[in-house]
Design a protein around this motif. Structure first.
Motif, PDB file in Angstrom:
ATOM      1  N   VAL A 188       6.449   5.639  12.301  1.00  0.00           N
ATOM      2  CA  VAL A 188       5.124   6.187  12.024  1.00  0.00           C
ATOM      3  C   VAL A 188       4.087   5.166  12.470  1.00  0.00           C
ATOM      4  O   VAL A 188       4.356   3.955  12.496  1.00  0.00           O
ATOM      5  CB  VAL A 188       4.973   6.500  10.515  1.00  0.00           C
ATOM      6  CG1 VAL A 188       4.985   5.221   9.693  1.00  0.00           C
ATOM      7  CG2 VAL A 188       3.726   7.322  10.227  1.00  0.00           C
ATOM      8  N   SER A 189       2.913   5.641  12.844  1.00  0.00           N
ATOM      9  CA  SER A 189       1.847   4.745  13.297  1.00  0.00           C
ATOM     10  C   SER A 189       0.847   4.501  12.172  1.00  0.00           C
ATOM     11  O   SER A 189       0.793   5.244  11.182  1.00  0.00           O
ATOM     12  CB  SER A 189       1.117   5.350  14.498  1.00  0.00           C
ATOM     13  OG  SER A 189       0.378   6.498  14.092  1.00  0.00           O
ATOM     14  N   LEU A 190       0.035   3.463  12.336  1.00  0.00           N
ATOM     15  CA  LEU A 190      -1.016   3.192  11.357  1.00  0.00           C
ATOM     16  C   LEU A 190      -2.022   4.335  11.296  1.00  0.00           C
ATOM     17  O   LEU A 190      -2.549   4.657  10.228  1.00  0.00           O
ATOM     18  CB  LEU A 190      -1.729   1.882  11.713  1.00  0.00           C
ATOM     19  CG  LEU A 190      -0.942   0.593  11.433  1.00  0.00           C
ATOM     20  CD1 LEU A 190      -1.666  -0.605  12.030  1.00  0.00           C
ATOM     21  CD2 LEU A 190      -0.745   0.396   9.932  1.00  0.00           C
ATOM     22  N   THR A 191      -2.280   4.959  12.431  1.00  0.00           N
ATOM     23  CA  THR A 191      -3.214   6.089  12.453  1.00  0.00           C
ATOM     24  C   THR A 191      -2.684   7.246  11.611  1.00  0.00           C
ATOM     25  O   THR A 191      -3.422   7.865  10.830  1.00  0.00           O
ATOM     26  CB  THR A 191      -3.446   6.562  13.897  1.00  0.00           C
ATOM     27  OG1 THR A 191      -4.011   5.483  14.657  1.00  0.00           O
ATOM     28  CG2 THR A 191      -4.389   7.755  13.931  1.00  0.00           C
ATOM     29  N   GLY A 198      -6.278   9.599   4.089  1.00  0.00           N
ATOM     30  CA  GLY A 198      -7.625  10.136   4.227  1.00  0.00           C
ATOM     31  C   GLY A 198      -8.689   9.089   4.448  1.00  0.00           C
ATOM     32  O   GLY A 198      -9.845   9.269   4.053  1.00  0.00           O
ATOM     33  N   ILE A 199      -8.303   7.971   5.094  1.00  0.00           N
ATOM     34  CA  ILE A 199      -9.266   6.915   5.407  1.00  0.00           C
ATOM     35  C   ILE A 199      -9.097   6.539   6.872  1.00  0.00           C
ATOM     36  O   ILE A 199      -8.175   7.016   7.551  1.00  0.00           O
ATOM     37  CB  ILE A 199      -9.072   5.665   4.515  1.00  0.00           C
ATOM     38  CG1 ILE A 199      -7.647   5.102   4.668  1.00  0.00           C
ATOM     39  CG2 ILE A 199      -9.356   6.002   3.061  1.00  0.00           C
ATOM     40  CD1 ILE A 199      -7.407   3.831   3.856  1.00  0.00           C
ATOM     41  N   SER A 200      -9.975   5.671   7.369  1.00  0.00           N
ATOM     42  CA  SER A 200      -9.896   5.272   8.770  1.00  0.00           C
ATOM     43  C   SER A 200      -8.704   4.349   8.996  1.00  0.00           C
ATOM     44  O   SER A 200      -8.179   3.732   8.055  1.00  0.00           O
ATOM     45  CB  SER A 200     -11.181   4.551   9.185  1.00  0.00           C
ATOM     46  OG  SER A 200     -11.274   3.284   8.544  1.00  0.00           O
ATOM     47  N   GLN A 202      -8.754   1.512  10.493  1.00  0.00           N
ATOM     48  CA  GLN A 202      -9.169   0.144  10.199  1.00  0.00           C
ATOM     49  C   GLN A 202      -9.101  -0.141   8.696  1.00  0.00           C
ATOM     50  O   GLN A 202      -8.619  -1.193   8.272  1.00  0.00           O
ATOM     51  CB  GLN A 202     -10.587  -0.103  10.709  1.00  0.00           C
ATOM     52  CG  GLN A 202     -11.087  -1.523  10.478  1.00  0.00           C
ATOM     53  CD  GLN A 202     -12.502  -1.716  11.004  1.00  0.00           C
ATOM     54  OE1 GLN A 202     -13.190  -0.753  11.341  1.00  0.00           O
ATOM     55  NE2 GLN A 202     -12.944  -2.957  11.079  1.00  0.00           N
ATOM     56  N   ALA A 203      -9.576   0.813   7.891  1.00  0.00           N
ATOM     57  CA  ALA A 203      -9.566   0.622   6.436  1.00  0.00           C
ATOM     58  C   ALA A 203      -8.137   0.564   5.905  1.00  0.00           C
ATOM     59  O   ALA A 203      -7.818  -0.248   5.029  1.00  0.00           O
ATOM     60  CB  ALA A 203     -10.341   1.744   5.758  1.00  0.00           C
ATOM     61  N   TYR A 204      -7.267   1.424   6.446  1.00  0.00           N
ATOM     62  CA  TYR A 204      -5.878   1.415   5.984  1.00  0.00           C
ATOM     63  C   TYR A 204      -5.182   0.114   6.381  1.00  0.00           C
ATOM     64  O   TYR A 204      -4.442  -0.477   5.586  1.00  0.00           O
ATOM     65  CB  TYR A 204      -5.108   2.606   6.557  1.00  0.00           C
ATOM     66  CG  TYR A 204      -3.673   2.636   6.087  1.00  0.00           C
ATOM     67  CD1 TYR A 204      -3.336   3.234   4.878  1.00  0.00           C
ATOM     68  CD2 TYR A 204      -2.661   2.030   6.831  1.00  0.00           C
ATOM     69  CE1 TYR A 204      -2.024   3.234   4.422  1.00  0.00           C
ATOM     70  CE2 TYR A 204      -1.353   2.021   6.387  1.00  0.00           C
ATOM     71  CZ  TYR A 204      -1.043   2.626   5.183  1.00  0.00           C
ATOM     72  OH  TYR A 204       0.255   2.604   4.728  1.00  0.00           O
ATOM     73  N   THR A 205      -5.428  -0.337   7.611  1.00  0.00           N
ATOM     74  CA  THR A 205      -4.819  -1.589   8.073  1.00  0.00           C
ATOM     75  C   THR A 205      -5.231  -2.751   7.179  1.00  0.00           C
ATOM     76  O   THR A 205      -4.398  -3.582   6.787  1.00  0.00           O
ATOM     77  CB  THR A 205      -5.241  -1.884   9.521  1.00  0.00           C
ATOM     78  OG1 THR A 205      -4.821  -0.808  10.364  1.00  0.00           O
ATOM     79  CG2 THR A 205      -4.622  -3.181  10.015  1.00  0.00           C
ATOM     80  N   ARG A 206      -6.517  -2.807   6.844  1.00  0.00           N
ATOM     81  CA  ARG A 206      -7.012  -3.880   5.982  1.00  0.00           C
ATOM     82  C   ARG A 206      -6.370  -3.797   4.593  1.00  0.00           C
ATOM     83  O   ARG A 206      -5.977  -4.814   4.016  1.00  0.00           O
ATOM     84  CB  ARG A 206      -8.533  -3.784   5.890  1.00  0.00           C
ATOM     85  CG  ARG A 206      -9.187  -4.941   5.156  1.00  0.00           C
ATOM     86  CD  ARG A 206     -10.674  -5.002   5.446  1.00  0.00           C
ATOM     87  NE  ARG A 206     -11.334  -3.731   5.196  1.00  0.00           N
ATOM     88  CZ  ARG A 206     -11.909  -2.985   6.146  1.00  0.00           C
ATOM     89  NH1 ARG A 206     -11.896  -3.375   7.405  1.00  0.00           N
ATOM     90  NH2 ARG A 206     -12.494  -1.845   5.836  1.00  0.00           N
ATOM     91  N   ARG A 207      -6.230  -2.587   4.073  1.00  0.00           N
ATOM     92  CA  ARG A 207      -5.627  -2.400   2.748  1.00  0.00           C
ATOM     93  C   ARG A 207      -4.158  -2.810   2.753  1.00  0.00           C
ATOM     94  O   ARG A 207      -3.673  -3.473   1.826  1.00  0.00           O
ATOM     95  CB  ARG A 207      -5.762  -0.938   2.324  1.00  0.00           C
ATOM     96  CG  ARG A 207      -5.311  -0.652   0.902  1.00  0.00           C
ATOM     97  CD  ARG A 207      -5.555   0.809   0.547  1.00  0.00           C
ATOM     98  NE  ARG A 207      -6.973   1.146   0.567  1.00  0.00           N
ATOM     99  CZ  ARG A 207      -7.448   2.377   0.362  1.00  0.00           C
ATOM    100  NH1 ARG A 207      -6.605   3.383   0.130  1.00  0.00           N
ATOM    101  NH2 ARG A 207      -8.743   2.608   0.392  1.00  0.00           N
TER     102      ARG A 207
END
Length: 227
Positions: A188-191, A198-200, A202-207
């Protein structure tokens, strides 16, 4: 504003670390809480042991320590046991050292853990503010108890679990694991993970990065790096 600090301290720097040192075997010790009694701090701890023999050997080693007046098993949970530590008079009345500094500076121990063969403990502490944390550290150093501050976060913050994870960070980490992000090759990808939450991206990667850092810090990555 309260601050939370993750610190590393060598086991031989404080009485509790020396008393609970597990030299070998599959033994993990996690402090549950400190209860103030008669001016001292009575620790309660969970002990995870790989086998009955390892647990019994650990109990014998702790009870043979001159610092310990009693090491009482209070209860059990799946694969771990709860103990109460009663100090000898000499330790309980000691007006210096790590435990005394915790008491005197009103520093709360949120979590502390060590594993067999490790020469260090990882503590998560909460203090009233950064100045209070600094005073606590200076008192420890004055009594020969040096420790390394690995991370400081400022509150009020989201409620965290035993691994320093917020609900959202835990969700991100578990989702990534369940969906195969850590498999080789990745499933699976980060996207896709970000879309699921339900977030961007970038926001998920940071989290996810913060979740991994918190988890590794709280579970002893610094001990592994130094071994």
């Amino acid at each position: 504003m309260t601050v939370t600090a993750s610190i590393g301290i060598e086991a031989d720097r404080f009485d509790l670390g020396r008393a609970l040192a597990a030299d070998d075997g599959d033994v993990r010790v996690e402090l549950a809480q400190f209860v103030p009694i008669d001016g001292g701090l009575v620790p309660y701890c969970w002990v995870d042991a790989g086998t009955v023999d390892e647990r019994e050997a650990f109990e014998r080693a702790v009870r043979s320590d001159d610092r310990i007046a009693a090491f009482a098993r209070l209860g059990t949970a799946p694969e771990r046991f709860l103990y109460r530590i009663e100090w000898s008079t000499a330790v309980n009345n000691d007006d210096g050292g790590f435990l005394a500094a915790l008491r005197d500076h009103d520093v709360l121990v949120e979590r502390a853990v060590s594993t067999a063969g490790s020469a260090a403990w990882t503590f998560r502490l909460r203090a009233l503010d950064r100045e209070a944390l600094g005073r606590f550290q200076r008192t420890c150093e004055d009594h020969g108890v040096a420790f390394t501050v690995r991370r400081i976060t400022h509150g009020p913050a989201e409620t965290t679990d035993r691994y320093g994870l917020t609900d959202k960070q835990r969700e991100a980490l578990v989702l990534a694991f369940d969906e195969g992000y850590f498999e080789v090759p990745r499933e699976v990808s980060l996207t896709e993970l970000a879309d699921h939450v339900g977030i961007s991206r970038q926001a998920y990667t940071r989290r996810l990065q913060r979740a991994l850092r918190s988890y590794l810090t709280e579970t002893g990555i610094f001990e592994l790096r130094g071994s």
